[in-house]
Motif scaffolding. Structure first.
Motif, short mmCIF file in Angstrom:
data_model
loop_
_atom_site.label_atom_id
_atom_site.label_comp_id
_atom_site.label_asym_id
_atom_site.label_seq_id
_atom_site.Cartn_x
_atom_site.Cartn_y
_atom_site.Cartn_z
N THR A 12 8.74 15.74 -3.53
CA THR A 12 7.39 16.06 -2.72
C THR A 12 6.95 14.69 -2.13
OG1 THR A 12 6.82 18.11 -4.32
CG2 THR A 12 5.13 16.93 -2.92
N THR A 13 7.22 13.71 -2.99
CA THR A 13 6.68 12.47 -2.68
C THR A 13 7.62 11.82 -1.51
OG1 THR A 13 5.90 11.81 -5.04
CG2 THR A 13 6.39 10.03 -3.47
N ALA A 14 8.93 12.12 -1.51
CA ALA A 14 9.63 11.67 -0.41
C ALA A 14 9.33 12.48 0.77
CB ALA A 14 11.27 11.81 -0.80
N ALA A 15 9.15 13.73 0.84
CA ALA A 15 8.65 14.57 1.96
C ALA A 15 7.38 13.90 2.64
CB ALA A 15 8.36 15.94 1.59
N ALA A 16 6.49 13.79 1.69
CA ALA A 16 4.97 13.17 2.08
C ALA A 16 5.20 11.72 2.58
CB ALA A 16 4.11 13.25 0.84
N THR A 17 6.22 10.89 1.87
CA THR A 17 6.26 9.57 2.47
C THR A 17 7.01 9.51 3.66
OG1 THR A 17 6.30 8.70 0.22
CG2 THR A 17 7.31 7.34 1.67
N PHE A 18 7.94 10.47 4.10
CA PHE A 18 8.67 10.40 5.36
C PHE A 18 7.55 10.88 6.27
CE2 PHE A 18 10.50 13.06 8.46
CZ PHE A 18 11.49 12.15 8.90
N CYS A 19 6.73 11.80 6.11
CA CYS A 19 5.79 12.25 7.10
C CYS A 19 4.75 11.08 7.59
CB CYS A 19 5.13 13.33 6.71
SG CYS A 19 6.33 14.81 6.87
N TYR A 20 4.40 10.44 6.47
CA TYR A 20 3.33 9.09 6.60
C TYR A 20 4.20 8.30 7.44
CZ TYR A 20 0.59 5.54 5.20
OH TYR A 20 -0.34 4.26 5.23
N ARG A 72 0.71 -1.21 -0.04
CA ARG A 72 -0.02 -0.02 0.13
C ARG A 72 0.87 1.30 -0.09
NH1 ARG A 72 -2.59 -1.13 4.14
NH2 ARG A 72 -1.73 0.26 5.68
N VAL A 73 2.04 1.30 0.73
CA VAL A 73 2.81 2.42 0.92
C VAL A 73 3.47 2.57 -0.58
CG1 VAL A 73 5.16 3.37 1.60
CG2 VAL A 73 3.29 2.36 3.35
N ALA A 74 3.69 1.37 -1.20
CA ALA A 74 4.58 1.49 -2.52
C ALA A 74 3.73 2.00 -3.40
CB ALA A 74 4.96 0.01 -3.01
N CYS A 75 2.41 1.69 -3.31
CA CYS A 75 1.23 2.18 -4.48
C CYS A 75 1.01 3.77 -4.37
CB CYS A 75 -0.03 1.53 -4.14
SG CYS A 75 -0.04 -0.02 -4.98
N ILE A 76 1.11 4.32 -2.68
CA ILE A 76 0.90 5.81 -2.31
C ILE A 76 2.10 6.45 -3.24
CG2 ILE A 76 1.08 7.44 -0.66
CD1 ILE A 76 -0.65 5.30 1.20
N VAL A 77 3.33 5.79 -2.95
CA VAL A 77 4.49 6.43 -3.66
C VAL A 77 4.38 6.63 -5.02
CG1 VAL A 77 7.07 6.42 -4.00
CG2 VAL A 77 5.78 5.86 -1.70
N LEU A 78 3.99 5.66 -5.78
CA LEU A 78 4.09 5.58 -7.32
C LEU A 78 2.93 6.48 -7.77
CD1 LEU A 78 4.40 1.84 -7.98
CD2 LEU A 78 6.26 3.50 -8.24
N ARG A 120 17.98 21.21 0.20
CA ARG A 120 19.07 20.18 0.02
C ARG A 120 18.94 19.01 -0.68
NH1 ARG A 120 18.71 23.59 4.21
NH2 ARG A 120 20.04 23.53 5.79
N VAL A 121 18.06 18.67 -1.35
CA VAL A 121 17.92 17.61 -2.49
C VAL A 121 17.50 18.19 -3.85
CG1 VAL A 121 16.86 15.53 -3.10
CG2 VAL A 121 17.32 15.86 -0.59
N TRP A 122 18.47 18.06 -4.73
CA TRP A 122 18.26 18.73 -6.06
C TRP A 122 17.59 20.17 -6.08
CZ3 TRP A 122 15.62 13.54 -7.17
CH2 TRP A 122 16.30 12.68 -7.65
N PRO A 123 18.15 20.94 -5.17
CA PRO A 123 17.79 22.26 -4.94
C PRO A 123 17.75 23.15 -6.45
CG PRO A 123 20.07 22.35 -4.32
CD PRO A 123 19.65 20.95 -4.49
N VAL A 124 16.64 23.63 -6.69
CA VAL A 124 16.59 24.39 -7.99
C VAL A 124 16.72 25.81 -8.00
CG1 VAL A 124 14.82 24.72 -9.93
CG2 VAL A 124 14.97 22.58 -8.99
N SER A 125 17.68 26.46 -8.37
CA SER A 125 17.97 27.81 -8.40
C SER A 125 16.88 28.72 -9.45
CB SER A 125 19.15 28.22 -8.60
OG SER A 125 19.03 29.67 -8.58
N ILE A 126 16.34 29.69 -8.83
CA ILE A 126 15.48 30.46 -9.61
C ILE A 126 16.30 31.40 -10.75
CG2 ILE A 126 15.57 32.63 -8.48
CD1 ILE A 126 12.50 32.79 -8.61
#
Length: 687
Positions: free
Chosen positions: A380-388, A102-108, A521-527
């Motif tokens: 965004t998925t990594a942040a949400a998954t960590f919180c979950y 279920r967690v894997a499906c949420i991530v995908l 920190r992860v793949w930061p995108v500069s403006i």
């Protein structure tokens, strides 16, 4: 650690008071959102659906200034949500009994939907859909039996369907007409021009004119198209108002040309006469019509400098032909339009066709070539998954709002993330304080659902007022609403459990911090990359404008170029929030500020020159001297001076005077210190 922001970007007490001051349309938009949220809470109380706070919060995302786009977005969101819930049902068959699967499906599913959010037209609602999908799968996991799982999916659908339905009903009943919005915006521009002519040295007049130049005219075209779609704008009125929007750009730029410097200003009597005419035109637009048969004339005995006389004549011409649609050019013998035979660039049609193709495509042009879209989805998925996983491992379901927050607050660049973090945390703290105060002092005395609805309306009105203001403070309004709803809406009846409020606010704060850490920190995108790309686009727009011989097209391109110029200046101000490890150097920022300052100083007379002498090669040469060249190259070669084809004496004198004025503006702006931040806009731009 992020660099200190420029002084112009810090919010002082005076800045906050100005940002919270009344603006055209702000009260009505705030009241409409408050009414919609209150009715959403009423429906959730009647049917006892869970997560009433999320349902009320969805209203902030699906509301738009006009009723038509609000309804269209609501219907599209409902269709898309239904599809996603159907997809969740199919996925749940395989993962409902396995937590790991279920967690894997949420991530995908989250990663896929967030990629569409970044790389397609799904952007306004994609993150909400991803959040609903993850929430629905999570609810399925805790359901004890299949019937409860089905009911959980139904509630997940209702959580968004209820605010969508209420939003459609409210907008049908009291939403703002796109035609009235378009006319009101044009009237606001004309009044800004009139105020600048009357008091060119006043700071407030200058700020209002600059704001209209940057952002006022471009939304009008969209509102007129929506008015046509809903059938409230006859074809003749549509053509007249579109021409009026183009004329408004010409009026604003001509006004800028004769008010920016004291030596270029018109005599007070002449400026007052033009300003009175503009105010009369604005009154007609406020009533939903548009002015016709205007007969403003320059005094025949008035002696003006050559440049001022040319600009004044251009201004009067734009006013007299304000809403008079020019007759179509006669067809040439070979079947093409006469303007093509007269020298219109053949690749302009190709450019327009390409623009239409991009506009009609679901995906952005760089959807599958720009890795930032995939990285945004993964971050965004990594942040949400960590919180979950965190609140599941801690067995602290009360902070599940951290999972929801990750989807609602994720942004594309590090600069936006850092700058918005302050607004998010401040808004969340203010909303939590407001909600907690309501729980302690107000909710215990409530005896009915009606009293709860009154409390919701009052709290929503405050947060919507903030959210409908400038982008510099709008995010704080959204967070005030989110935290307030999470505190106050604890079920189908008034509740005052402070533990629930505490846990939900902790979840919101945790989600904000996790998103900040991941996005910086992860793949930061500069403006910076976005700024350079926008500068290249700005250069191309001004050069196309200089070569265009059709007046309305040239004015539309000018409005788009000015709006892009304002966006670049705002991005330059945001760049100062980026961490030093990824942000651009101060010298880099200074160079681009100076280029924009030079372009802003000469934009008015440059446009008048393009109106007077379309295709003049000296326009491109001045752009290069200002540092606006291909791909933002400020060191590129400057084309040699060229002679304009044979002209009559008066036209040649006007051209020489305008070129001299442009050169003077360039020299003066080169000596002036660059601005450190974008000026605050007094325009109201609801979101």
């Amino acid at each position: 650690m992020a660099r200190p922001a420029a002084d112009g970007m810090r919010l002082r007490a005076g800045d906050i008071a100005r940002l919270l001051a009344p603006a055209p349309g702000r009260a009505q938009a705030s009241a409409r959102i408050a009414l919609t949220c209150t009715l959403v809470v009423l429906v959730t109380c009647i049917y006892r659906t869970p997560e009433a706070a999320i349902s009320a919060y969805v209203v902030f995302f699906i509301n738009r200034p006009d009723r038509t786009s609000s309804i269209l977005m609501s219907v599209a969101a409902l269709v898309l949500l239904s599809f996603v819930i159907g997809l969740v049902i199919l996925v749940a068959v395989f993962c409902i009994d396995s937590p790991g699967l279920r967690v894997a499906c949420i991530v995908l599913l989250s990663a896929g939907l967030l990629f569409l959010t970044s790389a397609s037209k799904l952007r306004p609602i994609g993150a909400i859909v991803a959040m609903i999908t993850g929430f629905a799968l999570d609810e399925l996991g805790v359901a004890p039996i299949g019937e409860a799982a089905t009911r959980g999916l139904l509630y997940a659908w209702l959580m968004v369907a209820i605010p969508i339905g209420v939003n459609v009903a409210v907008n049908l009943a009291c939403g703002r007409s796109p035609r009235r919005l378009a006319c009101g915006r044009l009237a606001q521009c004309l009044r800004a021009a009139a105020g600048s002519l009357r008091a060119p040295a006043a700071e407030a007049s200058r700020a209002a004119l600059d704001a209209c130049l940057r952002e006022a005219v471009p939304p009008v075209a969209g509102w007129l198209s929506l008015a046509k779609l809903e059938g409230t704008l006859p074809p003749a009125d549509l053509a007249a108002l579109r021409h009026a929007a183009a004329s408004t750009t010409a009026i604003l730029l001509a006004t800028d040309a004769v008010t920016r410097a004291p030596c270029d200003r018109l005599p007070a009597a002449l400026a007052a006469a033009i300003a009175d005419t503009l105010d009369e035109m604005a009154s007609m637009l406020d009533q939903g019509g548009y002015p016709v048969d205007i007969a403003l004339m320059l005094p025949p005995a008035q002696r003006l400098p050559a440049a001022a006389e040319t600009v004044a004549a251009n201004l009067v011409s734009a006013i007299n032909g304000y809403a008079q649609v020019p007759a179509p050019a006669p067809a040439a013998p070979d079947g093409k339009a006469a303007d093509n035979a007269a020298g219109k660039a053949p690749d302009q049609a190709t450019d327009k066709a390409g623009d239409k193709a991009h506009a009609s495509s679901f995906f952005l042009p760089d959807a599958f070539s720009n890795p930032d879209h995939v990285r945004y989805a993964l971050k965004t998925t990594a942040a949400a998954t960590f919180c979950y996983l965190l609140y599941m491992q801690l067995d602290w379901p009360g902070i599940h709002t951290c999972f929801i927050t990750c989807y609602l607050v994720s942004l594309g660049t590090a600069a936006e993330t850092v700058e918005k973090l302050t607004l998010r945390l401040a808004g969340c703290a203010a909303g939590a304080l407001l909600g907690t105060a309501a729980l302690v002092f107000v909710v215990p005395s409530l005896t009915s659902v009606g009293a709860l609805l009154a409390l919701v309306f009052a709290g929503t009105l405050v947060s919507a007022w903030i959210g409908q203001g400038s982008p510099r403070i709008a995010y704080a309004g959204f967070q005030v609403a989110f935290a307030f709803f999470l505190c106050v809406l604890q079920g189908a009846a008034p509740g005052f459990d402070l533990t629930i409020a505490r846990d939900r606010i902790v979840g919101v704060m945790l989600g904000n911090v996790v998103v900040y850490l991941v996005f910086t920190r992860v793949w930061p995108v500069s403006i910076a990359g976005r700024i350079d790309a926008a500068l290249a686009n700005l250069a191309a727009q001004w050069e196309r404008l200089a070569a265009t011989r059709h007046a309305d097209t040239r004015r539309q391109q000018a409005a788009a170029a000015l709006a892009l110029q304002g966006t670049i200046r705002e991005d330059l101000a945001l760049a100062r929030y980026e961490p030093a490890s990824i942000g651009p150097a101060p010298a880099w920022l200074g160079d681009r500020h100076q280029a924009l300052d030079r372009l802003g100083a000469m934009a008015g007379p440059l446009f008048v020159l393009a109106e007077t002498c379309p295709g003049d090669p000296e326009i491109v040469r001045r752009l290069r001297r200002a540092g606006i060249g291909p791909a933002g190259d400020t060191a590129g070669p400057v084309p040699p001076a060229t002679e304009q084809p044979a002209q009559d004496t008066r036209a040649a004198t006007a051209r020489s005077a305008l070129l001299g004025l442009i050169d003077t503006r360039l020299a003066e702006s080169g000596r002036a210190a660059p601005h450190e931040a974008a000026k605050e806009s007094p325009l109201h731009a609801p979101t």
